[in-house]
Design an enzyme around this catalytic site. Sequence first.
Site, PDB file in Angstrom:
ATOM      1  N   GLU A 269      -0.068 -30.175 -17.941  1.00  0.00           N
ATOM      2  CA  GLU A 269       0.616 -30.705 -16.762  1.00  0.00           C
ATOM      3  C   GLU A 269      -0.352 -30.822 -15.586  1.00  0.00           C
ATOM      4  O   GLU A 269      -0.168 -30.174 -14.552  1.00  0.00           O
ATOM      5  CB  GLU A 269       1.788 -29.806 -16.378  1.00  0.00           C
ATOM      6  N   GLY A 271      -1.961 -32.252 -12.252  1.00  0.00           N
ATOM      7  CA  GLY A 271      -1.526 -33.036 -11.103  1.00  0.00           C
ATOM      8  C   GLY A 271      -2.743 -33.485 -10.330  1.00  0.00           C
ATOM      9  O   GLY A 271      -3.186 -34.628 -10.409  1.00  0.00           O
ATOM     10  N   ARG A 308      -4.023 -29.981   3.958  1.00  0.00           N
ATOM     11  CA  ARG A 308      -4.734 -29.072   3.060  1.00  0.00           C
ATOM     12  C   ARG A 308      -5.858 -28.270   3.736  1.00  0.00           C
ATOM     13  O   ARG A 308      -6.003 -27.080   3.465  1.00  0.00           O
ATOM     14  CB  ARG A 308      -5.280 -29.826   1.850  1.00  0.00           C
ATOM     15  N   TYR A 312      -4.916 -24.552   3.232  1.00  0.00           N
ATOM     16  CA  TYR A 312      -5.640 -23.901   2.134  1.00  0.00           C
ATOM     17  C   TYR A 312      -7.107 -23.638   2.439  1.00  0.00           C
ATOM     18  O   TYR A 312      -7.807 -23.044   1.626  1.00  0.00           O
ATOM     19  CB  TYR A 312      -5.588 -24.780   0.876  1.00  0.00           C
ATOM     20  N   CYS A 338      -1.111 -31.414  18.409  1.00  0.00           N
ATOM     21  CA  CYS A 338      -1.216 -30.404  19.450  1.00  0.00           C
ATOM     22  C   CYS A 338      -1.107 -29.004  18.844  1.00  0.00           C
ATOM     23  O   CYS A 338      -0.149 -28.268  19.071  1.00  0.00           O
ATOM     24  CB  CYS A 338      -0.133 -30.618  20.513  1.00  0.00           C
ATOM     25  N   GLU A 339      -2.051 -28.687  18.009  1.00  0.00           N
ATOM     26  CA  GLU A 339      -2.277 -27.383  17.377  1.00  0.00           C
ATOM     27  C   GLU A 339      -3.761 -27.337  17.044  1.00  0.00           C
ATOM     28  O   GLU A 339      -4.456 -28.353  17.101  1.00  0.00           O
ATOM     29  CB  GLU A 339      -1.495 -27.243  16.054  1.00  0.00           C
ATOM     30  N   TYR A 366      -1.639 -34.092  -2.918  1.00  0.00           N
ATOM     31  CA  TYR A 366      -1.127 -33.221  -1.859  1.00  0.00           C
ATOM     32  C   TYR A 366      -1.567 -33.698  -0.475  1.00  0.00           C
ATOM     33  O   TYR A 366      -1.835 -32.905   0.414  1.00  0.00           O
ATOM     34  CB  TYR A 366      -1.535 -31.764  -2.109  1.00  0.00           C
TER      35      TYR A 366
END
Length: 409
Positions: A269, A271, A308, A312, A338-339, A366
């Site tokens: 599987e 991805g 990501r 991550y 705004c971060e 992703y």
Amino acid sequence: MQRTEPQNYLIQGIDPIQLTEQFGSPLYVYDGGTIRRKVAELLHAFAGINMKIKYACKANTNLAVLKLMREIGVELDVVSPGELEMGKLAGYNASQITFTPSGVPFEEVREAVETGAIVNVDSLPLLEWFGQTYGNTKPCLIRIKPNVAAGGNIKIMTAHADSKFGISVLLLDQILEVVKKYDIKIIGLHQHTGSDIKDAEPFLKVADILFETAKHFPHLEIIDLGGGFKVSYLPGDAITDMDLLGEKISERFKTFCKEYGRELQLWFEPGKFLVSESGYLLVKTTVVKEDPARNFVHVDSGLNHLIRPMMYGSYHHILNLSNPDGALKSYNVVGYICETDTFASDRELPEVRKDDILAFLNAGAYGFTMSSNYNARLRPAEVLIDNGQARLVRRRETLEDLLQTQLGM
């Protein structure tokens, strides 16, 4: 620093800068030829084995990508009713779709079963419900947690003892008790170790655990070893040696089938492995800010389009498509949210100027699927390039799209 950027960077002969002129920026671009190549790599690695690829479509659910997967013989693994419906819209029969939930309401499982998908049971309570509801009338797989830690980082490890996914192999006696109680039709065992696994050893370890567990289930048709193969994020990056992995797992699988008494089908599987390298996020530089501490490159995108790096700590190689021969300088490449919104820190790039087009590589998995409308920002368009033709496969959002479900006006 040695240059890695091609001087004339093209995707199937198409200039990505021209794509931004035609479709706007930011822009997701997918190369169908790369997807075809990755599928061929996996098939080649397991030549001679009764093997089936089930694309873990949470990585990229664009219908054009799903249709391409179907056309080249890849089936689907889904994790939600929405993904299941997308698979059907892309032309899949429900029987070609595996539903692998994680603690979902049992009604979602019922919907999947009734539509004809094969369910992958991930908990003892769900197994009990499945037995009470269907007895021996519907098939299912069981997701086993082998208690093996492997993957790029803890956030993408899914088979260790503390992971929420699957039923611990240590609960095998309880699993067998429930199966026997309701005479549940178990046709396969599944596991998924995690993501970005480079070495063959973790795959072999979990395969051995699953093969040993399988001996307790006499009517199996499928062994599903999940995915998690390492992809290349930067030039020279070590990746999973698919041919070596295929050789070693195939040898073990053949031995297991001989001991089991008949040939089973081996499922994978993948991805990210199938779509990550196919994708590019093209962005435009809005501001170049030379600060005493850092040089900042601001672009017309952010964590709302590609989360990501912030979620991550993932690395995405960046090309300056507009000025590939410029003098190398160090930059923090940052977004417009705004971060704290950083794509890359202390990254050496050919000199970046206002309105330059940058390409973030490995954005096929992703990226858009994890995007949002944070800061009331619009999500970008998506383009698929296949057989040398660029095709718009999702239009850019509008303000009307953001407002259409609101009732407060």
